[in-house]
Design a protein around this motif. Structure first.
Motif, PDB file in Angstrom:
ATOM      1  N   ARG A 361       0.834  -1.212   0.000  1.00 45.57           N
ATOM      2  CA  ARG A 361       0.000   0.000   0.000  1.00 45.57           C
ATOM      3  C   ARG A 361       0.867   1.259   0.000  1.00 45.57           C
ATOM      4  O   ARG A 361       0.505   2.268  -0.629  1.00 45.57           O
ATOM      5  N   GLU A 364       1.826   2.124  -3.499  1.00 42.59           N
ATOM      6  CA  GLU A 364       0.702   2.672  -4.253  1.00 42.59           C
ATOM      7  C   GLU A 364       0.455   4.137  -3.897  1.00 42.59           C
ATOM      8  O   GLU A 364       0.221   4.974  -4.776  1.00 42.59           O
ATOM      9  N   LYS A 368       1.584   8.008  -6.098  1.00 46.67           N
ATOM     10  CA  LYS A 368       0.468   8.829  -6.567  1.00 46.67           C
ATOM     11  C   LYS A 368       0.186   9.931  -5.538  1.00 46.67           C
ATOM     12  O   LYS A 368      -0.937  10.119  -5.083  1.00 46.67           O
TER      13      LYS A 368
END
Length: 430
Positions: A361, A364, A368
């Motif tokens: 996570r 990710e 971004k």
């Protein structure tokens, strides 16, 4: 001392002020402990209810825990019937320059206790406050001024204020008492089994790890101050436990930025590749304000962020060898909060995650950053730090499963319940 005798001592302590006032409790404190049984002006089979109040003065908030215990049968251990819990932010350390405000915070929470404890029980219900890393990081004079204001608020209250009711708790006690809480709530202590669970606590200013080692080599290879022994319920436990001051999640942000302990804060801007290039904000912690931003023309993303957070744990965190095996750990506080923020678990139910789930996570989120600029600007930094702490710090495997929870059996998973046991039982920690 047998378990029953120890709990009878507990009942004796709770009845202290009531016995002094001769309010009809009918408890003869002159006899020996083994012979002390509550004799109440009620039916013989009636339940005996008593209470304890613990304030947790943490770095990011102050929490009150009001515990209600029930003794159904003098021949059995009492049960924890319920907990009343409430918290306020910020923590007491935020009032380092206005300590009188800290006293008002405590008075506000004492009103919660007045509602949770029946009026007739106020005078014999003990109230204690234990401060943690937030106050440990303050200059001693400022920390003491805050504690003095708390003592004034306590003395004004209708509750029983024992000696040494307000003090700063050391990190070792914090870790052990959290371990006591979780293992009591999961039934391990009552069963007197060696199949206990470990605890991981991540606060704002410090982090703790505590577990009962399975292997002798864990104890032999540990630094001396990482092993502690204590007695509880006629059993001696030898735990691996340590508190790392400065390795809580908020302090880790500052360490990674090079801001912790820095001077001239009003003139400096601290930059990080864990933050969006467009991020710029004044951020406060521990009564100080820092100017923080992303790197406008620099690299961002998980790889660069991980390098920054690695500096916070490298050479600082000891790795117990048996964490490569299948120990069961409960993780709470910011381990839980960040997992919720990252969408790894449900806030109401909690859940189980693998260490690698934080890592996946984190990649990710960090790749971004613009998506989280408005709502969760620190999420990349925080979840990357947790990943680094678990893997490169403590040495957990990717496949290690952690049980993330705020509560066990509707009771908060903090050290506070262990602290009230400490008050009642006088847990001797070596």
């Amino acid at each position: 001392m047998p378990c029953l005798a120890r709990w009878l001592v507990l009942l004796t302590l709770l009845s202290h002020s009531a016995a002094q006032e001769n309010v009809g409790i009918g408890l003869d404190l002159s006899v020996g402990v083994e012979g002390v049984l509550p004799s109440l002006a009620r039916p013989a089979n009636a339940s005996r209810i008593f209470h304890g109040i613990v304030f947790d003065a943490g770095s990011t908030g102050t929490r009150i825990h009001v515990y209600t215990f029930i003794q159904k049968d003098p021949a059995e251990l009492p049960l924890l019937e319920k907990e009343t819990f409430q918290s306020v932010k910020p923590g007491l350390s935020a009032y380092a320059d206005t300590p009188e405000t800290a006293g008002e915070t405590v008075r506000q929470l004492l009103r919660v206790a007045k509602k949770a404890v029946p009026h007739v029980e106020w005078e014999r219900t003990p109230v204690v406050l234990r401060a943690t890393a937030g106050l440990r990081l303050l200059p001693p004079k400022k920390a003491q001024a805050l504690l003095d204001e708390v003592e004034v608020a306590f003395e004004e209250s209708p509750f029983f204020v024992p000696d040494n009711s307000v003090h700063i708790m050391n990190g070792t006690d914090e870790g052990i008492l959290a371990w006591v809480t979780v293992n009591f709530l999961t039934g391990q202590l009552q069963a007197k089994t060696k199949k206990t669970v470990g605890t991981l606590d991540l606060g704002g200013a410090s982090t703790q790890i505590t577990f009962l080692p399975k292997f002798k080599k864990t104890i032999e290879s540990a630094p001396p101050d990482h092993i502690a022994r204590f007695d509880l319920l006629s059993t001696t436990y030898e735990l691996y436990t340590h508190s790392y001051l400065g390795n809580g999640i908020k302090a880790a942000r500052l360490t990674a930025l090079g801001a912790l302990g820095a001077e001239g804060l009003e003139r400096k801007v601290f930059e990080s590749s864990c933050l969006s290039r467009k991020f710029r904000e004044d951020w406060s912690f521990g009564g100080l304000t820092y100017k923080i931003s992303g790197i406008p023309d620099g690299s961002t993303g998980f790889t660069e962020c991980y390098k920054e957070m690695l500096k916070v744990v490298k050479g600082v965190i000891h790795q117990p060898p048996e964490l490569q095996d299948s120990n069961t750990f409960y993780a709470f506080s910011y381990y839980f909060d960040i997992a919720v923020e990252a969408g790894l678990i449900d806030e109401r139910r909690g859940g189980m995650v693998k260490v690698q789930d934080y890592s996946i996570r984190a990649k990710e989120v960090c790749n971004k950053l613009s998506m989280y600029l408005a709502t969760k600007p620190f999420l990349c930094m925080d979840i990357t730090y947790i990943t680094c702490l678990l893997k490169d710090g403590f040495g957990f495997k990717d496949e290690t499963i952690l049980k993330l929870t705020q509560k066990v059996n509707n009771v908060e998973t903090s050290w506070a319940l262990g602290a009230i046991f400490d008050y009642f039982q006088n847990i001797k920690i070596h």
